[in-house]
Each structure stands twice: as structure tokens, then as C-alpha cells.
Write a protein that holds these residues in place. Structure first.
Motif, PDB file in Angstrom:
ATOM      1  N   GLU A 173       0.822  -1.213   0.000  1.00  0.00           N
ATOM      2  CA  GLU A 173       0.000   0.000   0.000  1.00  0.00           C
ATOM      3  C   GLU A 173       0.859   1.268   0.000  1.00  0.00           C
ATOM      4  OE1 GLU A 173      -2.346  -0.530   3.464  1.00  0.00           O
ATOM      5  OE2 GLU A 173      -3.610  -2.111   2.601  1.00  0.00           O
ATOM      6  N   ARG A 174       1.945   1.257   0.772  1.00  0.00           N
ATOM      7  CA  ARG A 174       2.765   2.455   0.913  1.00  0.00           C
ATOM      8  C   ARG A 174       3.978   2.457  -0.011  1.00  0.00           C
ATOM      9  NH1 ARG A 174       2.798   3.341   7.544  1.00  0.00           N
ATOM     10  NH2 ARG A 174       0.537   3.222   7.823  1.00  0.00           N
ATOM     11  N   LYS A 175       4.125   1.371  -0.787  1.00  0.00           N
ATOM     12  CA  LYS A 175       5.154   1.291  -1.817  1.00  0.00           C
ATOM     13  C   LYS A 175       6.562   1.452  -1.241  1.00  0.00           C
ATOM     14  CE  LYS A 175       2.224   2.766  -5.663  1.00  0.00           C
ATOM     15  NZ  LYS A 175       0.964   2.623  -4.950  1.00  0.00           N
ATOM     16  N   TYR A 176       6.868   0.635  -0.251  1.00  0.00           N
ATOM     17  CA  TYR A 176       8.231   0.566   0.247  1.00  0.00           C
ATOM     18  C   TYR A 176       8.634  -0.895   0.354  1.00  0.00           C
ATOM     19  CZ  TYR A 176       6.377  -0.595   4.925  1.00  0.00           C
ATOM     20  OH  TYR A 176       5.748  -1.193   5.984  1.00  0.00           O
ATOM     21  N   ARG A 177       9.924  -1.116   0.563  1.00  0.00           N
ATOM     22  CA  ARG A 177      10.433  -2.481   0.670  1.00  0.00           C
ATOM     23  C   ARG A 177      11.108  -2.687   2.020  1.00  0.00           C
ATOM     24  NH1 ARG A 177      14.370  -3.831  -3.999  1.00  0.00           N
ATOM     25  NH2 ARG A 177      15.082  -1.709  -3.584  1.00  0.00           N
ATOM     26  N   GLY A 178      10.957  -3.874   2.555  1.00  0.00           N
ATOM     27  CA  GLY A 178      11.626  -4.248   3.788  1.00  0.00           C
ATOM     28  C   GLY A 178      12.140  -5.666   3.665  1.00  0.00           C
ATOM     29  N   ILE A 179      12.602  -6.205   4.763  1.00  0.00           N
ATOM     30  CA  ILE A 179      13.055  -7.590   4.765  1.00  0.00           C
ATOM     31  C   ILE A 179      11.879  -8.493   4.412  1.00  0.00           C
ATOM     32  CG2 ILE A 179      13.986  -9.444   6.196  1.00  0.00           C
ATOM     33  CD1 ILE A 179      15.380  -7.336   7.866  1.00  0.00           C
ATOM     34  N   PRO A 180      12.038  -9.411   3.456  1.00  0.00           N
ATOM     35  CA  PRO A 180      10.929 -10.295   3.074  1.00  0.00           C
ATOM     36  C   PRO A 180      10.423 -11.108   4.254  1.00  0.00           C
ATOM     37  CG  PRO A 180      12.725 -10.447   1.487  1.00  0.00           C
ATOM     38  CD  PRO A 180      13.248  -9.664   2.650  1.00  0.00           C
ATOM     39  N   ALA A 181       9.128 -11.365   4.258  1.00  0.00           N
ATOM     40  CA  ALA A 181       8.512 -12.118   5.349  1.00  0.00           C
ATOM     41  C   ALA A 181       9.126 -13.507   5.474  1.00  0.00           C
ATOM     42  CB  ALA A 181       7.001 -12.230   5.113  1.00  0.00           C
ATOM     43  N   ILE A 182       9.513 -14.118   4.348  1.00  0.00           N
ATOM     44  CA  ILE A 182      10.083 -15.464   4.393  1.00  0.00           C
ATOM     45  C   ILE A 182      11.388 -15.474   5.181  1.00  0.00           C
ATOM     46  CG2 ILE A 182      11.324 -15.191   2.203  1.00  0.00           C
ATOM     47  CD1 ILE A 182      10.797 -18.105   1.611  1.00  0.00           C
ATOM     48  N   PHE A 183      12.141 -14.369   5.096  1.00  0.00           N
ATOM     49  CA  PHE A 183      13.393 -14.264   5.844  1.00  0.00           C
ATOM     50  C   PHE A 183      13.108 -14.216   7.348  1.00  0.00           C
ATOM     51  CE2 PHE A 183      16.630 -11.927   8.083  1.00  0.00           C
ATOM     52  CZ  PHE A 183      17.825 -12.385   7.562  1.00  0.00           C
ATOM     53  N   THR A 184      12.167 -13.380   7.753  1.00  0.00           N
ATOM     54  CA  THR A 184      11.857 -13.242   9.174  1.00  0.00           C
ATOM     55  C   THR A 184      11.305 -14.538   9.748  1.00  0.00           C
ATOM     56  OG1 THR A 184      11.274 -10.941   8.679  1.00  0.00           O
ATOM     57  CG2 THR A 184      10.695 -11.781  10.860  1.00  0.00           C
ATOM     58  N   ALA A 185      10.458 -15.223   8.983  1.00  0.00           N
ATOM     59  CA  ALA A 185       9.904 -16.487   9.448  1.00  0.00           C
ATOM     60  C   ALA A 185      11.011 -17.523   9.636  1.00  0.00           C
ATOM     61  CB  ALA A 185       8.860 -16.998   8.457  1.00  0.00           C
ATOM     62  N   ALA A 186      11.982 -17.538   8.707  1.00  0.00           N
ATOM     63  CA  ALA A 186      13.103 -18.474   8.832  1.00  0.00           C
ATOM     64  C   ALA A 186      13.980 -18.114  10.022  1.00  0.00           C
ATOM     65  CB  ALA A 186      13.922 -18.475   7.543  1.00  0.00           C
ATOM     66  N   TRP A 187      14.199 -16.823  10.232  1.00  0.00           N
ATOM     67  CA  TRP A 187      14.976 -16.374  11.402  1.00  0.00           C
ATOM     68  C   TRP A 187      14.314 -16.866  12.686  1.00  0.00           C
ATOM     69  CZ3 TRP A 187      19.053 -12.380  11.610  1.00  0.00           C
ATOM     70  CH2 TRP A 187      19.377 -12.011  12.910  1.00  0.00           C
ATOM     71  N   HIS A 188      12.999 -16.700  12.777  1.00  0.00           N
ATOM     72  CA  HIS A 188      12.264 -17.118  13.972  1.00  0.00           C
ATOM     73  C   HIS A 188      12.353 -18.626  14.154  1.00  0.00           C
ATOM     74  CE1 HIS A 188       8.715 -18.103  16.460  1.00  0.00           C
ATOM     75  NE2 HIS A 188       8.927 -16.919  17.012  1.00  0.00           N
ATOM     76  N   GLU A 189      12.346 -19.373  13.054  1.00  0.00           N
ATOM     77  CA  GLU A 189      12.421 -20.823  13.129  1.00  0.00           C
ATOM     78  C   GLU A 189      13.750 -21.261  13.760  1.00  0.00           C
ATOM     79  OE1 GLU A 189      10.815 -24.634  12.613  1.00  0.00           O
ATOM     80  OE2 GLU A 189       9.855 -22.710  12.148  1.00  0.00           O
ATOM     81  N   ILE A 190      14.823 -20.551  13.441  1.00  0.00           N
ATOM     82  CA  ILE A 190      16.147 -20.908  13.934  1.00  0.00           C
ATOM     83  C   ILE A 190      16.391 -20.389  15.351  1.00  0.00           C
ATOM     84  CG2 ILE A 190      18.633 -20.613  13.546  1.00  0.00           C
ATOM     85  CD1 ILE A 190      17.992 -20.411  10.546  1.00  0.00           C
ATOM     86  N   ALA A 191      16.005 -19.132  15.613  1.00  0.00           N
ATOM     87  CA  ALA A 191      16.311 -18.519  16.914  1.00  0.00           C
ATOM     88  C   ALA A 191      15.129 -17.691  17.404  1.00  0.00           C
ATOM     89  CB  ALA A 191      17.568 -17.653  16.800  1.00  0.00           C
ATOM     90  N   PRO A 192      14.032 -18.333  17.811  1.00  0.00           N
ATOM     91  CA  PRO A 192      12.831 -17.594  18.204  1.00  0.00           C
ATOM     92  C   PRO A 192      13.053 -16.662  19.396  1.00  0.00           C
ATOM     93  CG  PRO A 192      12.670 -19.911  18.827  1.00  0.00           C
ATOM     94  CD  PRO A 192      13.851 -19.788  17.926  1.00  0.00           C
TER      95      PRO A 192
END
Length: 313
Positions: A173-192
Motif C-alpha cells: 500500500e505504501r510502496k516501500y520495501r523491507g526484509i521479506p517475510a520469508i526471511f523473518t519467518a526463517a529467522w524465527h524458526e532458527i532462533a525464536p
């Protein structure tokens, strides 16, 4: 200057990163997540003249028949960058940005330097408050008097996925980019335990959240959300102050607040700088490209999306 590749164990990489208060992109955990997502990750140990070593982490991908080797927000000196340029394999493109100074002159800039904000957690709480801008401190004082229920917990996966879904929609909606959700989900999987959630409630309703990624003695502000009630009650000011105190008590010395965009999102930039954060340049992204014409360099920009962790909002 003999470069050693992939020989430093995680403990040495973490010790080096802590010694320079390294950002997300130069943390061992960042490389571990990228590796889990199918990227090739390499770490170079480069000797310095004083007998010490600089460790630089790279993530690579295939591009136009070449291997694009990307190192962001490194601590490379001019001499170290020259050694790297001479050491890369044929049919490779080395793209780096350095926060330590100028690179070797044979690197060609393709992306201008970006400005980020980082807030120091050094000193006492009074010292941190003294570094805040007066208007920011006033909003914090106001929010602190609104009876908000502030909580700090390890972010559970269900909550994280809901926040990531909201963040993805907000980016579109705001037309910006951040860290992809898949990256954050993988990070949480390894070190929640390193994904920290700060939330504000009023009358039992969640009105604002902030999420941080903890990595060694630094942390990164990752995403935030607030509704109208949260904004009216300055909830993000209260949450950021709680995060600064709690993370500082837990050994974090600096929080990276991400990019500053004073043109499109001046309000957010003021919020970040109001914490007492210091603006700093991440350096131009430059390339060393053997065996191909410099006329092709602009097309390389399309490949600079290997989980960069950009925050343009």
C-alpha cells in the motif's frame, strides 16, 4: 595479504561482529538464515596491518551467467577491499558497501549511499533521555501518563505470522520495501528467542506493537504497527523507550532503526532521530567486475535484492 575463506567458526565471527557493533547484514545469524533459504554464504577473513583480521560476510546469487557476491554494510578498509577485488574468482561480480571508509578506486559505484539511524544505549536511563529531542521526550512523557499496559515477550510464531501479513500488505500500500517475510519467518524458526515483541494495550485492546531482531550486542528495529488509538496515546514512543531500556539491560549497546527517508516519510524519520539516534551513511554500493565491460554495470542493480534488509518506509 592472504584471505582465508570460510575458516572462522561462529564464535569468532560473533566476537568480531560484537567488537565493531556490526549491523544485521554482517551477523553470522543473518548468513545462517540466508543459507537456509538457499543462498550461498561465504565469509572472508582478511588480515590487517596490525596483525588483526576483518571478517566480511557475503551472500551470493547467479546473475547474467555470473555469480553476484554481495557484502552489505561491511567494515572494509581500502586495502582490504583491494585484496578482495584481487581474490574473487573469474566470472564473479563483487558488490560491497562499507561503513569504514573509501573502497579501492577500481570499484565502480552503482547505488548511492543510504542513510540509516542508530540509537546508542550507552550510559544510564537519564543519559538516554537526555539525548532525545525535546519534542520526542514530551510525547514520551504524555504517552507514559496514559495508563498503557506495556508488555515485552518473545514473539510466538502465530503472532509473528499475523504481523508479517500486515507488514506485507502495508508495504504494498505504501510502496516501500523491507526484509521479506520469508526471511523473518526463517529467522524465527532458527532462533525464536531473538525475536522480541513489544506491545501496548489500552482497555485490554492491543493498540501498537514494535518488533526487534536481537543479534549479539546490537539489535534491529524490524517492523511496527499502530492504530488510531495508539497514535493518539503516543504508544510507539512508550514502546521504543521500553525497548531501549530492556534491550540495553540485556547487553545490547545499539539499535539500528533502519533507513531514513526524509522525502517520502519525513514523520517516521523525525520519530527515529527523536530517540537520540545518529544518522550515518552505509556507503555507496560498488562493484568490482572482472572480464566484462563497465557499460553493463547498471543492469547489476536488479540483482541487489539478496535479503538486503532495506527499510524505505
Amino acid at each position: 595479504m592472504k584471505i582465508k575463506w570460510d575458516n572462522a567458526p561462529p564464535s569468532v565471527c560473533d566476537m568480531w561482529a560484537d567488537s565493531v557493533e556490526a549491523p544485521l547484514q554482517q551477523r553470522y545469524m543473518y548468513g545462517l538464515v540466508c543459507g537456509e533459504l538457499g543462498r550461498r554464504v561465504r565469509r572472508a577473513s582478511i588480515p590487517n596491518r596490525d596483525g588483526d583480521h576483518t571478517i566480511c560476510q557475503f551472500v551470493s546469487r547467479r546473475l547474467m551467467g555470473f555469480e553476484l557476491i554481495l557484502g552489505l554494510r561491511t567494515q572494509l578498509s581500502e586495502n582490504a577491499s583491494r585484496a578482495l577485488r584481487q581474490d574473487i574468482p573469474m566470472r564473479s561480480i563483487l558488490a560491497i558497501s562499507s561503513e569504514a571508509g573509501d573502497l579501492d578506486t577500481r570499484y565502480k559505484p552503482i547505488v548511492s549511499a543510504q542513510t540509516t539511524a542508530a540509537v546508542s544505549l550507552a550510559g544510564s536511563q537519564n543519559d538516554m533521555r537526555a539525548r532525545m529531542h525535546q519534542k520526542w521526550r514530551n510525547r514520551l512523557n504524555f504517552g507514559s501518563g496514559q495508563g498503557l499496559d506495556i508488555r515485552h515477550v518473545r514473539c510466538d510464531r502465530k503472532t509473528l505470522l499475523a504481523l508479517l501479513d500486515h507488514e506485507t500488505r502495508q508495504q504494498r500500500e505504501r510502496k516501500y520495501r523491507g526484509i521479506p517475510a520469508i526471511f523473518t519467518a526463517a529467522w524465527h524458526e532458527i532462533a525464536p528467542e531473538t525475536v522480541r515483541l513489544f506491545s501496548a494495550r489500552k482497555n485490554g485492546e492491543v493498540i501498537a506493537t514494535l518488533v526487534f531482531l536481537r543479534h549479539g550486542n546490537t539489535a534491529t528495529y524490524h517492523m511496527g504497527w499502530s492504530n488510531d488509538v495508539g497514535r493518539q496515546n503516543s504508544a510507539h514512543h512508550v514502546l521504543m523507550w521500553r525497548a531501549m531500556r530492556d534491550l540495553g539491560d540485556d547487553g545490547v549497546s545499539r539499535i539500528d532503526l533502519g533507513m531514513l527517508n526524509t522525502y517520502d516519510t519525513a514523520g517516521l524519520a523525525r520519530f527515529k532521530l527523536g530517540t537520540g539516534a545518529v544518522a550515518q551513511s552505509s556507503g555507496e554500493t560498488c562493484v568490482a567486475v572482472p572480464m566484462i565491460s563497465g557499460l553493463r554495470l547498471p543492469s547489476i542493480r536488479d540483482g541487489l535484492t539478496i535479503f538486503q534488509g532495506r527499510h524505505d518506509h
